[in-house]
Design a protein around this motif. Structure first.
Motif, PDB file in Angstrom:
ATOM      1  N   TYR A 116      25.698  51.875  32.306  1.00 54.56           N
ATOM      2  CA  TYR A 116      26.469  51.478  33.458  1.00 54.56           C
ATOM      3  C   TYR A 116      27.822  50.205  32.939  1.00 54.56           C
ATOM      4  CZ  TYR A 116      24.119  52.608  37.046  1.00 54.56           C
ATOM      5  OH  TYR A 116      24.180  54.363  38.412  1.00 54.56           O
ATOM      6  N   ASP A 117      28.724  49.981  33.415  1.00 51.40           N
ATOM      7  CA  ASP A 117      29.795  49.367  33.085  1.00 51.40           C
ATOM      8  C   ASP A 117      29.685  47.921  33.999  1.00 51.40           C
ATOM      9  OD1 ASP A 117      31.686  47.882  31.919  1.00 51.40           O
ATOM     10  OD2 ASP A 117      33.606  49.063  31.855  1.00 51.40           O
ATOM     11  N   SER A 118      29.598  46.679  33.828  1.00 55.38           N
ATOM     12  CA  SER A 118      29.435  45.857  35.099  1.00 55.38           C
ATOM     13  C   SER A 118      30.229  45.182  35.015  1.00 55.38           C
ATOM     14  CB  SER A 118      27.718  45.567  35.490  1.00 55.38           C
ATOM     15  OG  SER A 118      27.136  46.229  36.210  1.00 55.38           O
ATOM     16  N   HIS A 119      31.014  44.247  36.432  1.00 54.44           N
ATOM     17  CA  HIS A 119      31.288  43.276  36.315  1.00 54.44           C
ATOM     18  C   HIS A 119      30.737  42.571  37.366  1.00 54.44           C
ATOM     19  CE1 HIS A 119      35.353  40.897  36.042  1.00 54.44           C
ATOM     20  NE2 HIS A 119      34.862  40.708  36.896  1.00 54.44           N
ATOM     21  N   TYR A 120      30.931  41.436  37.406  1.00 55.28           N
ATOM     22  CA  TYR A 120      30.697  40.355  37.702  1.00 55.28           C
ATOM     23  C   TYR A 120      31.045  38.873  38.297  1.00 55.28           C
ATOM     24  CZ  TYR A 120      25.485  41.509  36.467  1.00 55.28           C
ATOM     25  OH  TYR A 120      24.278  42.654  36.871  1.00 55.28           O
ATOM     26  N   GLY A 121      31.343  38.093  39.749  1.00 52.22           N
ATOM     27  CA  GLY A 121      32.236  37.189  39.410  1.00 52.22           C
ATOM     28  C   GLY A 121      31.515  36.250  40.515  1.00 52.22           C
ATOM     29  N   VAL A 150      26.476  41.618  46.941  1.00 51.19           N
ATOM     30  CA  VAL A 150      26.536  40.429  46.698  1.00 51.19           C
ATOM     31  C   VAL A 150      25.593  39.234  47.485  1.00 51.19           C
ATOM     32  CG1 VAL A 150      28.123  38.775  48.911  1.00 51.19           C
ATOM     33  CG2 VAL A 150      28.927  40.794  47.814  1.00 51.19           C
ATOM     34  N   LEU A 151      25.527  38.753  46.384  1.00 52.46           N
ATOM     35  CA  LEU A 151      24.925  37.931  46.842  1.00 52.46           C
ATOM     36  C   LEU A 151      24.879  36.394  47.280  1.00 52.46           C
ATOM     37  CD1 LEU A 151      22.787  39.930  45.757  1.00 52.46           C
ATOM     38  CD2 LEU A 151      21.375  37.538  44.436  1.00 52.46           C
ATOM     39  N   ASP A 152      24.166  35.319  47.934  1.00 50.55           N
ATOM     40  CA  ASP A 152      24.484  34.170  48.823  1.00 50.55           C
ATOM     41  C   ASP A 152      24.135  33.325  47.675  1.00 50.55           C
ATOM     42  OD1 ASP A 152      21.726  33.740  48.909  1.00 50.55           O
ATOM     43  OD2 ASP A 152      22.274  33.421  51.023  1.00 50.55           O
ATOM     44  N   LEU A 164      32.234  27.547  47.288  1.00 48.07           N
ATOM     45  CA  LEU A 164      31.809  28.486  46.004  1.00 48.07           C
ATOM     46  C   LEU A 164      30.285  29.133  47.602  1.00 48.07           C
ATOM     47  CD1 LEU A 164      31.272  30.311  43.808  1.00 48.07           C
ATOM     48  CD2 LEU A 164      29.088  28.768  42.669  1.00 48.07           C
ATOM     49  N   ILE A 165      30.484  30.180  47.360  1.00 50.64           N
ATOM     50  CA  ILE A 165      30.000  30.783  49.326  1.00 50.64           C
ATOM     51  C   ILE A 165      28.787  31.494  48.500  1.00 50.64           C
ATOM     52  CG2 ILE A 165      31.161  30.407  50.616  1.00 50.64           C
ATOM     53  CD1 ILE A 165      32.250  33.216  51.300  1.00 50.64           C
ATOM     54  N   GLY A 166      29.243  32.735  47.522  1.00 49.29           N
ATOM     55  CA  GLY A 166      27.892  33.493  46.722  1.00 49.29           C
ATOM     56  C   GLY A 166      28.618  34.824  45.403  1.00 49.29           C
ATOM     57  N   ALA A 167      28.320  35.416  44.579  1.00 55.39           N
ATOM     58  CA  ALA A 167      28.509  36.319  43.541  1.00 55.39           C
ATOM     59  C   ALA A 167      28.711  37.812  43.852  1.00 55.39           C
ATOM     60  CB  ALA A 167      27.823  35.614  42.398  1.00 55.39           C
ATOM     61  N   PHE A 168      29.527  38.403  42.847  1.00 58.18           N
ATOM     62  CA  PHE A 168      29.188  39.728  44.082  1.00 58.18           C
ATOM     63  C   PHE A 168      29.446  40.836  42.248  1.00 58.18           C
ATOM     64  CE2 PHE A 168      33.712  38.708  42.025  1.00 58.18           C
ATOM     65  CZ  PHE A 168      33.778  40.091  41.247  1.00 58.18           C
ATOM     66  N   ALA A 206      27.548  34.439  37.624  1.00 60.74           N
ATOM     67  CA  ALA A 206      28.795  34.545  38.394  1.00 60.74           C
ATOM     68  C   ALA A 206      28.646  32.981  39.217  1.00 60.74           C
ATOM     69  CB  ALA A 206      28.381  35.698  38.422  1.00 60.74           C
ATOM     70  N   LEU A 207      27.313  32.705  39.651  1.00 61.16           N
ATOM     71  CA  LEU A 207      27.236  32.125  40.072  1.00 61.16           C
ATOM     72  C   LEU A 207      28.351  30.629  39.810  1.00 61.16           C
ATOM     73  CD1 LEU A 207      24.254  32.106  42.414  1.00 61.16           C
ATOM     74  CD2 LEU A 207      26.022  32.665  43.509  1.00 61.16           C
ATOM     75  N   SER A 208      27.911  30.349  38.752  1.00 58.84           N
ATOM     76  CA  SER A 208      28.842  29.051  38.162  1.00 58.84           C
ATOM     77  C   SER A 208      29.989  29.576  38.102  1.00 58.84           C
ATOM     78  CB  SER A 208      28.384  29.343  36.403  1.00 58.84           C
ATOM     79  OG  SER A 208      28.196  30.264  35.585  1.00 58.84           O
ATOM     80  N   GLY A 209      30.812  30.240  38.511  1.00 56.24           N
ATOM     81  CA  GLY A 209      31.928  30.124  38.538  1.00 56.24           C
ATOM     82  C   GLY A 209      32.824  30.966  37.624  1.00 56.24           C
ATOM     83  N   GLU A 210      32.801  31.971  36.835  1.00 56.33           N
ATOM     84  CA  GLU A 210      32.461  32.955  35.641  1.00 56.33           C
ATOM     85  C   GLU A 210      32.710  33.809  35.887  1.00 56.33           C
ATOM     86  OE1 GLU A 210      31.553  34.097  30.922  1.00 56.33           O
ATOM     87  OE2 GLU A 210      30.697  32.045  32.376  1.00 56.33           O
ATOM     88  N   ASN A 211      33.978  34.814  35.426  1.00 53.02           N
ATOM     89  CA  ASN A 211      34.053  36.708  35.859  1.00 53.02           C
ATOM     90  C   ASN A 211      33.759  37.079  34.483  1.00 53.02           C
ATOM     91  OD1 ASN A 211      35.204  37.229  39.226  1.00 53.02           O
ATOM     92  ND2 ASN A 211      36.087  35.682  38.333  1.00 53.02           N
ATOM     93  N   PHE A 212      32.578  37.889  34.729  1.00 56.04           N
ATOM     94  CA  PHE A 212      32.291  38.647  33.298  1.00 56.04           C
ATOM     95  C   PHE A 212      32.216  40.008  33.012  1.00 56.04           C
ATOM     96  CE2 PHE A 212      28.530  36.407  34.696  1.00 56.04           C
ATOM     97  CZ  PHE A 212      27.995  38.096  34.649  1.00 56.04           C
ATOM     98  N   SER A 213      32.766  41.150  32.470  1.00 56.31           N
ATOM     99  CA  SER A 213      31.904  42.133  32.268  1.00 56.31           C
ATOM    100  C   SER A 213      30.952  42.396  31.376  1.00 56.31           C
ATOM    101  CB  SER A 213      33.278  43.126  31.743  1.00 56.31           C
ATOM    102  OG  SER A 213      34.192  43.011  33.389  1.00 56.31           O
ATOM    103  N   THR A 214      30.268  43.481  31.355  1.00 56.22           N
ATOM    104  CA  THR A 214      28.997  43.342  30.797  1.00 56.22           C
ATOM    105  C   THR A 214      28.558  45.529  31.204  1.00 56.22           C
ATOM    106  OG1 THR A 214      26.409  43.658  30.160  1.00 56.22           O
ATOM    107  CG2 THR A 214      27.392  42.773  32.450  1.00 56.22           C
TER     108      THR A 214
END
Length: 908
Positions: A305-310, A231-233, A319-323, A284-292
């Motif tokens: 790796y199969d990753s999900h950002y959001g 998790v990043l702020d 908005l306080i951060g992203a995962f 992700a910090l722009s508010g978008e959920n996505f997988s890659t």
């Protein structure tokens, strides 16, 4: 009532909201005051013209009624609309005092008027007016007192408590609540606020503990996860990064990562993939959920790796951060690849695959199923596999199948099923249950293979193992079995069994001249004709090639055998019509009889074969029974063949040489090499005995090569005593057909270092009858080597002038049958003369072989023959005797000059 109204109004004035019932009460009290004011106006009017009283009443009406009503209405409306009181408390107190003063002025004016009047009625009216004013005064006093008391006892405490509640509502738990000993509602409210604060403090503490516990649980779970979690702020600073994430990105970035560290804080300059990951975080910090999916190399292995950002938002939606959550799917990818391979194997493989539910309803079939059965997927989904049933599989087979499968064990077996088009086919099947986690049957799968063609092939192979493919007749193996059965039955029934060995005469000519297709058709037609001549109980088999076997079971007398053999000969005499071509065929039949000629199949077959050759020697198109004499001939053939196979290895062959004399020159010009077999058992065997066996067995190829080699070596030795001597070697037609004659001649010349012109090859005319083009090409190549060619036994074969011209021979050799008959037969003289003359006209020499006396010598010389050969000059002699023969030149000249006794002198 007025007191209640005042209290209600006061509560509202001092900041409290009206409840619905309070608004109603104040409104009712306002109406009562208005009614009392009207009564006062009526009373004043009843007193007549009293200016002082009227002025006092007008002043009170203005203060108490008009201004008061305005204030009442303003307060009432604000209460109804939910707004705070529009009149400050200080202004309310001023109005109350003003209203009280105006009421007292009206009272005093009424008392003064009553004092001046003596009328009792007037006085009563003044008394009532004073009573009413007194009521107003009381109302004003009570109202004012109520406002004062409410302000002190209710409004102020409520105001304080309201402020405290508002601070509590804002989660301010640091407030100080005044202590109270009151037992009324205010006291209870104060106590309730204290409890509420204590409860809020306890809840806040519990929430903090729960949050800390939850955070600890989440962190423990996150740290234990094999998946990477971070998790990043909003400043791209790590808040959370579990060990899996730290380990993964330490491999990628080469730096340790921990919470509180900025993303790429230390290693940005060294990361070729830094932009890739930073872009994902910012996305992700722009508010978008996505997988890659993404990869990195770990030594020789590629990790996927199969990753999900959001994004992460707080309770207020800020908005306080992203995962970033990622899973190592390297093994899953490998498994998926293997699954795809397996799926392709299942879908594209040649095996039929069917999957049903536990009740047997089809859920899946592969491509091989549709190709095998003709049913498409949508035609069988939800149906039972029994749609393929042909009705030919026994019910107990199906019962055994389901019993075994339902017990959890696979079943293997074979079905004969039916296709959509009604065609039948055989399938080998493995049917097995697919169990769920509880061990119950969830699905049933079947893997099947269409084995129809294989079974047909096996059946065909089994058929071929015992039958001839061309004629569909029993082969030698099955014929042996049938013969043995017939012999066993004949032994029990005390009867005989006849075995026919049938050979088609000159069938090879049909194959060679008309081709194998015609030959095969002829064999089938011949088999049908022979089959028509025997009984159902008898057997017709094909021995091989153009040979057939007939087994006549349980023969009582030889007349039956004679009739069957005669019928076969008659049937075969009729013409055969194949592709518009009329063919004639005859057969030679040999017969052996059980038990007269033998008691086992091999003996009877050999003796029937021997009898068949006896029929051929008798002119063909006949039959012969086995005799002991034919058995002797057969035994001799076998003995010669066995000896020939060892003769080359044991150097048992020798060459004898017979001189060839030029009549004009009176000298020996060459020798014909004649092979002899010096058998240890039989002594010196002449060529006419063993050459046919050698040709028949193919041994003539190796024997012919040896003759060429030996003759060339001997001719080379003679060059030292007579340089012009030519050696003549006979070539068999088999050497042209089966051997590499050109290479053989070249090797013999090279090995002996012999001039090719000193080698003469004697060929028979029959060589040219078949495969003429290839034979002539070989002859042309031989001539190109420089060797000489002569045609042996000319006049006894086809004697085709066309072939003779193409042969390009150097010499014609007149057969000895014409030469020996010349002294007594005019036709032989004519033939000799014609051949000699033709040879001369075509630029060839002629040689007469078989000259055994002076008369014959005189005839062939007179007819123009160039050379002679025969016993009159010399018998074939060993190589060692040639030198002595050549030394007797004078007697040879005297022979040619007709001197008596000279020939005997040479032969000695």
């Amino acid at each position: 009532m007025n007191g209640i109204r005042a209290a209600n109004l006061a509560v509202f004035v001092y900041g409290e909201d009206f409840a619905g019932d309070r608004v109603t009460t104040v409104t009712e009290e306002s109406g009562a005051v208005a009614l009392l004011a009207k009564q006062l106006e009526k009373m004043v009017g009843d007193l007549g013209d009293q200016p002082k009283l009227v002025n006092a009443l007008a002043s009170m009406r203005t203060t108490l009624m008009i201004e008061g009503e305005q204030r009442f209405r303003s307060i009432i409306n604000a209460a109804r609309e939910g707004r705070p009181c529009p009149i400050p408390a200080v202004e309310w107190h001023k109005w109350v005092r003003s209203a009280l003063d105006s009421s007292l002025v009206l009272r005093d004016a009424a008392l003064d008027v009553a004092h001046d009047q003596s009328s009792s009625l007037f006085q009563d009216t003044v008394v009532n007016l004073v009573f009413a004013l007194t009521s107003l005064i009381v109302v004003a006093i009570v109202f004012a007192g109520t406002v004062f008391r409410v302000n002190k006892m209710v409004i102020h405490p409520l105001t304080v408590l309201t402020g405290l509640v508002r601070r509590l509502a804002n989660n301010d738990l640091t407030i100080s609540i005044p202590r109270t000993t009151r037992e009324d509602e205010i006291g209870e409210l104060t106590k309730a606020i204290v409890v509420f604060r204590e409860n809020a403090i306890q809840v806040e503490r519990l929430e903090a503990e729960l949050h800390a516990t939850q955070q600890a649980h989440i962190l423990s779970i996150t740290n234990a996860l094999p998946d990477i979690v971070a998790v990043l702020d909003t400043d791209l600073r790590y808040v959370v990064c579990n060990p899996a994430y730290v380990g993964c990105f330490q491999k990628i970035f080469g730096e340790h990562i921990e919470p509180g560290m900025l993303f790429l804080e230390k290693t940005a300059a060294n990361l070729p993939r830094s932009g890739e990951f930073e872009n994902k975080w910012r996305k992700a910090l722009s508010g978008e959920n996505f997988s890659t999916e993404w990869k990195y190399d770990e030594g020789v292995n590629e990790i996927t790796y199969d990753s999900h950002y959001g994004p992460i938002f707080n309770a207020n939606g800020e908005l306080i951060g992203a995962f970033h959550i990622g899973r190592d799917i390297t093994q899953r990818k490998k498994d998926e690849l293997e699954l795809r391979k397996l799926s392709m194997v299942v879908e594209q493989g040649p095996m039929t695959v069917v999957v049903t539910d536990a009740k047997g309803n089809i859920q899946y079939v592969n491509k091989a199923f549709t190709e095998t059965t003709g049913y498409q997927l949508d035609e069988v989904l939800g149906k039972n596999p029994r749609i393929l049933s042909s009705g030919m599989t026994p019910a107990n087979e199906y019962s055994s199948l389901w019993t075994q499968v339902r017990s959890g064990r696979p079943w293997t077996g074979r079905f004969r099923n039916k296709k959509k088009n009604g065609g039948f086919y055989w399938e080998d099947a493995v049917i097995f249950p697919i169990l769920d986690d509880t061990g119950s049957i969830d699905h049933i799968a079947a893997i099947k293979q269409d084995v129809t063609k294989r079974l047909e092939a096996e059946e065909h192979i089994a058929f071929l193992a015992s039958h001839d493919e061309l004629t569909r007749l029993p082969n030698r193996l099955l014929s042996r079995d049938r013969m043995e059965q017939s012999m066993a039955n004949a032994h029990r029934e005390n009867c005989k069994v006849a075995l026919f060995f049938i050979d088609l005469d000159r069938f090879k000519w049909v194959n060679d001249s008309l081709g194998h297709l015609v030959g095969d058709a002829l064999l089938r037609m011949a088999a049908e004709r022979i089959k028509d001549c025997i009984r159902e109980a008898d057997t017709l088999g094909r021995q091989g090639g153009d040979e057939f076997l007939v087994i006549l079971s349980c023969v009582d007398d030889f007349n039956v055998v004679n009739r069957v053999a005669t019928r076969i000969l008659e049937q075969m005499a009729d013409p055969f019509f194949i592709d518009g071509v009329e063919l004639f065929l005859s057969v030679s039949i040999g017969v052996s009889v059980y038990p007269d000629n033998g008691r086992d199949f091999d003996t009877l077959l050999k003796r029937a074969d021997s009898a068949m050759y006896l029929a051929k020697d008798s002119g063909r198109n006949t039959y012969r029974f086995f005799t002991e004499q034919s058995n002797i001939d057969a035994n001799e053939y076998v003995s010669i063949l066995g000896g020939l196979r060892k003769a080359l290895e044991r150097n048992e062959f020798v060459l004898h040489y017979q001189p060839q004399i030029d009549l004009a020159a009176g000298q020996v010009v060459g020798f014909e090499a004649l092979i002899r077999w010096n058998s240890p058992q039989q002594g010196l065997v002449p060529p006419r005995v063993f050459i046919p066996v050698a040709e028949d067995s193919g041994l003539i190829i190796k024997i012919g090569e040896w003759v060429l080699q030996e003759a060339c070596l001997q001719a080379a030795k003679w060059q030292s005593i007579c340089s012009h001597l030519v050696v003549a070697v006979n070539l068999s037609a088999f050497q042209f057909k089966r051997g590499n004659i050109l290479q053989c001649v070249q090797d013999a010349l090279t090995n002996a270092n012999l001039d090719p012109s000193l080698l003469e090859l004697e060929l028979t005319e029959s060589i040219l009858i078949k495969d003429t083009d290839n034979i002539l090409a070989t002859i042309k190549d031989l001539k190109a080597l420089g060797v000489r060619l002569s045609i042996d036994d000319f006049g006894t074969g086809y004697s085709s002038l066309t072939y003779l011209r193409q042969f390009n021979a150097d010499k014609l050799k007149i057969d000895q049958s014409f030469v020996r008959g010349a002294p007594h037969n005019a036709d032989d003289n004519t033939i000799i003369r014609a051949i000699a003359q033709m040879a001369r006209e075509m630029g060839m020499k002629s040689i007469a072989e078989g000259v055994e006396d002076a008369e014959t010598l005189d005839i062939v010389r007179r007819h123009g023959c160039d050379e002679v050969q025969g016993y009159y000059f010399a018998k074939p002699m060993p190589a060692d005797d040639v030198t002595d023969f050549l030394a007797k030149a004078t007697p040879l000249i005297r022979i040619l000059n007709g001197a008596s006794g000279a020939a005997e002198e040479v032969r000695q």
